[in-house]
Design a protein around this motif. Sequence first.
Motif, PDB file in Angstrom:
ATOM      1  N   GLN A   1       0.831  -1.206   0.000  1.00 30.90           N
ATOM      2  CA  GLN A   1       0.000   0.000   0.000  1.00 30.90           C
ATOM      3  C   GLN A   1       0.864   1.254   0.000  1.00 30.90           C
ATOM      4  O   GLN A   1       0.562   2.228  -0.687  1.00 30.90           O
ATOM      5  N   ILE A   2       1.961   1.223   0.736  1.00 29.91           N
ATOM      6  CA  ILE A   2       2.884   2.362   0.746  1.00 29.91           C
ATOM      7  C   ILE A   2       3.453   2.585  -0.648  1.00 29.91           C
ATOM      8  O   ILE A   2       3.520   3.721  -1.132  1.00 29.91           O
ATOM      9  N   GLU A   3       3.851   1.513  -1.316  1.00 30.52           N
ATOM     10  CA  GLU A   3       4.392   1.631  -2.665  1.00 30.52           C
ATOM     11  C   GLU A   3       3.333   2.152  -3.641  1.00 30.52           C
ATOM     12  O   GLU A   3       3.633   2.964  -4.509  1.00 30.52           O
ATOM     13  N   ARG A   4       2.098   1.697  -3.481  1.00 30.80           N
ATOM     14  CA  ARG A   4       1.017   2.190  -4.344  1.00 30.80           C
ATOM     15  C   ARG A   4       0.784   3.685  -4.114  1.00 30.80           C
ATOM     16  O   ARG A   4       0.564   4.446  -5.074  1.00 30.80           O
ATOM     17  N   ASP A   5       0.809   4.097  -2.855  1.00 29.33           N
ATOM     18  CA  ASP A   5       0.624   5.519  -2.544  1.00 29.33           C
ATOM     19  C   ASP A   5       1.743   6.358  -3.156  1.00 29.33           C
ATOM     20  O   ASP A   5       1.494   7.433  -3.715  1.00 29.33           O
ATOM     21  N   LYS A   6       2.985   5.874  -3.040  1.00 31.07           N
ATOM     22  CA  LYS A   6       4.115   6.588  -3.633  1.00 31.07           C
ATOM     23  C   LYS A   6       3.941   6.699  -5.144  1.00 31.07           C
ATOM     24  O   LYS A   6       4.208   7.750  -5.735  1.00 31.07           O
ATOM     25  N   PHE A   7       3.513   5.617  -5.770  1.00 26.97           N
ATOM     26  CA  PHE A   7       3.318   5.613  -7.216  1.00 26.97           C
ATOM     27  C   PHE A   7       2.234   6.608  -7.615  1.00 26.97           C
ATOM     28  O   PHE A   7       2.399   7.360  -8.581  1.00 26.97           O
TER      29      PHE A   7
ATOM     30  N   GLN B   1       2.694   9.854  -9.987  1.00 28.81           N
ATOM     31  CA  GLN B   1       1.891  10.040 -11.189  1.00 28.81           C
ATOM     32  C   GLN B   1       1.224  11.417 -11.189  1.00 28.81           C
ATOM     33  O   GLN B   1       1.186  12.098 -12.217  1.00 28.81           O
ATOM     34  N   LYS B   2       0.703  11.834 -10.031  1.00 32.97           N
ATOM     35  CA  LYS B   2       0.064  13.147  -9.940  1.00 32.97           C
ATOM     36  C   LYS B   2       1.076  14.270 -10.155  1.00 32.97           C
ATOM     37  O   LYS B   2       0.786  15.257 -10.822  1.00 32.97           O
ATOM     38  N   GLU B   3       2.269  14.122  -9.571  1.00 31.00           N
ATOM     39  CA  GLU B   3       3.307  15.131  -9.757  1.00 31.00           C
ATOM     40  C   GLU B   3       3.731  15.206 -11.224  1.00 31.00           C
ATOM     41  O   GLU B   3       3.937  16.299 -11.764  1.00 31.00           O
TER      42      GLU B   3
END
Length: 80
Positions: free
Chosen positions: A35-41, A45-47
Motif C-alpha cells: 500500500q505504501i508503494e502504491r501511494d508513492k506511485f 503520477q500526480k506530480e
Amino acid sequence: MNSRYYLLGLATVLVVAISYYFVIALPAHNAALLQIERDKFDIMQKELASRHAIELQEKEQRKALLNTCISTAEARYSEY
C-alpha cells in the motif's frame, strides 16, 4: 512423563508462534508495504501530470509571446 508434556507444550507454542507469523503477521506487513508503494506511485503520477500540465502551459505562453513579437516586428518592418 512430565518432560514429555513439557516438550509437547513447548513444541505447540513454537508451532503456533511460527504459524501466526506466516499466516497473519507477514501477510499484513507485506500488504502494508504494498500500500505504501502504491501511494508513492500515485503521488509520483500526480506530480508528473502536474509538471506536464505546467510545461504545456509555459509552452503555450512562450508561443503566444513569440507570435506577439513576430507580429510587432512585421508591423514595424512594414512601416519603413
